[in-house]
Design a protein around this motif. Structure first.
Motif, PDB file in Angstrom:
ATOM      1  N   VAL A  34      -0.212  17.172  -8.037  1.00  0.00           N
ATOM      2  CA  VAL A  34      -0.909  16.121  -8.787  1.00  0.00           C
ATOM      3  C   VAL A  34      -0.890  14.849  -8.107  1.00  0.00           C
ATOM      4  CG1 VAL A  34      -1.019  14.757 -11.223  1.00  0.00           C
ATOM      5  CG2 VAL A  34       0.042  17.223 -10.926  1.00  0.00           C
ATOM      6  N   VAL A  35      -2.486  14.390  -8.054  1.00  0.00           N
ATOM      7  CA  VAL A  35      -2.555  13.006  -7.152  1.00  0.00           C
ATOM      8  C   VAL A  35      -2.724  12.006  -8.201  1.00  0.00           C
ATOM      9  CG1 VAL A  35      -4.232  11.886  -5.849  1.00  0.00           C
ATOM     10  CG2 VAL A  35      -3.824  14.302  -5.399  1.00  0.00           C
ATOM     11  N   ASP A  36      -2.036  10.739  -8.280  1.00  0.00           N
ATOM     12  CA  ASP A  36      -2.290   9.963  -9.178  1.00  0.00           C
ATOM     13  C   ASP A  36      -2.033   9.913 -10.578  1.00  0.00           C
ATOM     14  OD1 ASP A  36      -2.556   8.264  -6.559  1.00  0.00           O
ATOM     15  OD2 ASP A  36      -4.546   7.984  -7.013  1.00  0.00           O
ATOM     16  N   PRO A  37      -1.027  10.324 -10.942  1.00  0.00           N
ATOM     17  CA  PRO A  37      -0.778  10.562 -12.519  1.00  0.00           C
ATOM     18  C   PRO A  37      -0.504   9.201 -12.973  1.00  0.00           C
ATOM     19  CG  PRO A  37       1.280  11.112 -11.339  1.00  0.00           C
ATOM     20  CD  PRO A  37       0.257  10.770 -10.167  1.00  0.00           C
ATOM     21  N   GLY A  38      -1.649   8.584 -13.495  1.00  0.00           N
ATOM     22  CA  GLY A  38      -1.347   7.112 -13.897  1.00  0.00           C
ATOM     23  C   GLY A  38      -1.487   6.842 -15.244  1.00  0.00           C
ATOM     24  N   ASP A  40      -1.104   9.007 -19.634  1.00  0.00           N
ATOM     25  CA  ASP A  40      -1.380  10.282 -20.357  1.00  0.00           C
ATOM     26  C   ASP A  40      -0.716  11.748 -19.666  1.00  0.00           C
ATOM     27  OD1 ASP A  40      -3.036   8.843 -21.972  1.00  0.00           O
ATOM     28  OD2 ASP A  40      -4.662   9.217 -20.658  1.00  0.00           O
ATOM     29  N   PRO A  41       0.613  11.554 -19.621  1.00  0.00           N
ATOM     30  CA  PRO A  41       1.535  12.642 -19.237  1.00  0.00           C
ATOM     31  C   PRO A  41       1.355  13.946 -20.163  1.00  0.00           C
ATOM     32  CG  PRO A  41       3.010  10.980 -20.167  1.00  0.00           C
ATOM     33  CD  PRO A  41       1.563  10.545 -20.084  1.00  0.00           C
ATOM     34  N   GLU A  42       0.910  13.803 -21.372  1.00  0.00           N
ATOM     35  CA  GLU A  42       1.072  15.115 -22.118  1.00  0.00           C
ATOM     36  C   GLU A  42      -0.337  15.593 -21.723  1.00  0.00           C
ATOM     37  OE1 GLU A  42       1.246  11.973 -23.428  1.00  0.00           O
ATOM     38  OE2 GLU A  42       3.327  12.000 -24.114  1.00  0.00           O
ATOM     39  N   LEU A  43      -1.553  15.018 -21.474  1.00  0.00           N
ATOM     40  CA  LEU A  43      -2.542  15.614 -21.027  1.00  0.00           C
ATOM     41  C   LEU A  43      -2.448  16.178 -20.046  1.00  0.00           C
ATOM     42  CD1 LEU A  43      -5.831  15.852 -21.137  1.00  0.00           C
ATOM     43  CD2 LEU A  43      -6.054  13.596 -20.199  1.00  0.00           C
ATOM     44  N   LEU A  65      -0.062  -0.164 -10.430  1.00  0.00           N
ATOM     45  CA  LEU A  65       0.293   0.564 -11.829  1.00  0.00           C
ATOM     46  C   LEU A  65      -0.599   1.604 -12.373  1.00  0.00           C
ATOM     47  CD1 LEU A  65      -0.310  -1.779 -14.813  1.00  0.00           C
ATOM     48  CD2 LEU A  65      -1.426  -2.249 -12.775  1.00  0.00           C
ATOM     49  N   ASP A  66      -1.791   1.489 -12.399  1.00  0.00           N
ATOM     50  CA  ASP A  66      -2.524   2.472 -12.902  1.00  0.00           C
ATOM     51  C   ASP A  66      -2.594   3.804 -12.263  1.00  0.00           C
ATOM     52  OD1 ASP A  66      -3.923   0.736 -11.023  1.00  0.00           O
ATOM     53  OD2 ASP A  66      -5.713   1.428 -11.814  1.00  0.00           O
ATOM     54  N   HIS A  67      -2.054   3.940 -11.050  1.00  0.00           N
ATOM     55  CA  HIS A  67      -2.026   5.222 -10.413  1.00  0.00           C
ATOM     56  C   HIS A  67      -0.706   6.122 -10.417  1.00  0.00           C
ATOM     57  CE1 HIS A  67      -6.135   4.822  -8.388  1.00  0.00           C
ATOM     58  NE2 HIS A  67      -5.679   3.687  -8.834  1.00  0.00           N
ATOM     59  N   PHE A  68       0.087   5.234 -11.179  1.00  0.00           N
ATOM     60  CA  PHE A  68       1.745   6.128 -11.122  1.00  0.00           C
ATOM     61  C   PHE A  68       2.500   5.768 -12.616  1.00  0.00           C
ATOM     62  CE2 PHE A  68       3.159   1.996  -9.229  1.00  0.00           C
ATOM     63  CZ  PHE A  68       4.379   1.829  -9.540  1.00  0.00           C
ATOM     64  N   LEU A  69       1.682   5.340 -13.630  1.00  0.00           N
ATOM     65  CA  LEU A  69       2.444   5.093 -14.822  1.00  0.00           C
ATOM     66  C   LEU A  69       3.253   6.335 -15.282  1.00  0.00           C
ATOM     67  CD1 LEU A  69       0.191   2.472 -16.485  1.00  0.00           C
ATOM     68  CD2 LEU A  69       2.554   2.150 -15.887  1.00  0.00           C
ATOM     69  N   ALA A  70       2.364   7.425 -15.121  1.00  0.00           N
ATOM     70  CA  ALA A  70       3.113   8.736 -15.883  1.00  0.00           C
ATOM     71  C   ALA A  70       3.949   9.480 -14.762  1.00  0.00           C
ATOM     72  CB  ALA A  70       2.059   9.493 -16.244  1.00  0.00           C
ATOM     73  N   SER A  71       4.230   9.088 -13.670  1.00  0.00           N
ATOM     74  CA  SER A  71       4.781   9.761 -12.437  1.00  0.00           C
ATOM     75  C   SER A  71       6.410  10.196 -13.104  1.00  0.00           C
ATOM     76  CB  SER A  71       4.919   9.023 -11.362  1.00  0.00           C
ATOM     77  OG  SER A  71       3.632   8.828 -10.704  1.00  0.00           O
ATOM     78  N   PRO A 108      10.178   2.155 -16.912  1.00  0.00           N
ATOM     79  CA  PRO A 108      10.491   2.282 -15.461  1.00  0.00           C
ATOM     80  C   PRO A 108      10.142   3.726 -14.940  1.00  0.00           C
ATOM     81  CG  PRO A 108      12.377   1.780 -17.010  1.00  0.00           C
ATOM     82  CD  PRO A 108      11.132   2.212 -17.789  1.00  0.00           C
ATOM     83  N   VAL A 109      10.038   4.033 -13.624  1.00  0.00           N
ATOM     84  CA  VAL A 109       9.652   4.938 -13.086  1.00  0.00           C
ATOM     85  C   VAL A 109      10.551   5.065 -11.763  1.00  0.00           C
ATOM     86  CG1 VAL A 109       7.775   6.167 -11.539  1.00  0.00           C
ATOM     87  CG2 VAL A 109       7.179   4.782 -13.640  1.00  0.00           C
ATOM     88  N   PRO A 110      11.208   6.462 -11.681  1.00  0.00           N
ATOM     89  CA  PRO A 110      12.215   6.537 -10.704  1.00  0.00           C
ATOM     90  C   PRO A 110      11.373   6.501  -8.981  1.00  0.00           C
ATOM     91  CG  PRO A 110      11.312   8.710 -11.203  1.00  0.00           C
ATOM     92  CD  PRO A 110      10.664   7.589 -12.222  1.00  0.00           C
ATOM     93  N   ASP A 111      12.457   6.143  -8.171  1.00  0.00           N
ATOM     94  CA  ASP A 111      11.922   5.787  -6.719  1.00  0.00           C
ATOM     95  C   ASP A 111      11.248   6.810  -6.244  1.00  0.00           C
ATOM     96  OD1 ASP A 111      13.118   3.115  -6.980  1.00  0.00           O
ATOM     97  OD2 ASP A 111      15.030   3.732  -5.963  1.00  0.00           O
TER      98      ASP A 111
END
Length: 213
Positions: A34-38, A40-43, A65-71, A108-111
């Motif tokens: 997946v490239v740039d899960p920014g 809507d993780p459910e989608l 931020l808008d390219h990794f918020l769902a990572s 928060p998003v992991p490293d």
């Protein structure tokens, strides 16, 4: 969805700033990234189930931020490692500040687990990472030669380019990246942009009023 000779490709907007998220999958092995899960993780997870794909990596064009918020959510559900160019670590580490500036709720998003390198082969589908600094110091594009497809992130847009007035932006660097790396690709190649519609390399060489070929 676009089925190319080499892989499955599905691109769709996600998150508060409607970043284009792209799923690339191998129709034989069913492996995908997946490239740039920014957002809507459910989608994103629903699309992966619909396509019957197993995620092997979460790959980022850059760390706005808008390219990794769902990572973090996608990693938690799939166990897939997070890939990023090390030049954008400072942005990744400052997600909370970015969210505050843009009025977006912070989670928060992991490293990152793995630092992408220039000209490195991606984990499936014969893609290659290209370091294209300018929008950010660690901006990457992803090139797939056989189907003539470029995932450009926010480096190149339809008739425009990524802004360079945010943290680490550099107009001269993005100009070099576009002219020396992207405009030398096949002119028929489809460009998946970070926001908005697809374009082609040839169209941008001829019609991009900011950086012409």
């Amino acid at each position: 969805m676009t089925n190319q000779t080499a892989f499955i490709r599905q691109t769709f907007p996600v998150g508060p700033l409607q970043c284009n998220c792209t799923i690339i999958g191998d129709p034989v092995t069913r492996k995908a990234f997946v490239v740039d899960p920014g957002g809507d993780p459910e989608l994103i997870m629903a699309k992966l189930r619909e396509l019957d794909l197993q995620v092997v990596a979460l790959i980022h064009t850059h760390a706005h931020l808008d390219h990794f918020l769902a990572s973090g959510d996608i990693k938690k559900q799939t166990g897939a490692p997070i890939y990023l160019h090390e030049g954008d670590k400072f942005l990744w580490d400052n997600l909370e500040m970015q969210c505050r500036m843009f009025g977006v709720p912070y989670r928060p998003v992991p490293d990152p687990d793995y630092w992408l390198k220039d000209d490195e082969e991606l984990p499936c589908c014969e893609g290659v990472a290209m370091h294209t600094p300018g929008h950010t110091p660690g901006s990457m594009c992803f090139w797939f030669e056989q189907p003539k497809l470029l995932i450009a992130g926010d480096t190149l847009f339809r008739r425009s380019i990524g802004r360079t007035d945010l943290w680490g932006g550099d107009y001269k660097a993005i100009e070099r990246s576009i002219k020396q790396r992207l405009y030398t690709l096949d002119e028929e190649a489809v460009v998946v942009t970070g926001h908005g519609p697809d374009t082609t390399i040839g169209e941008e060489i001829r019609e991009n009023s900011i950086i012409r070929g």
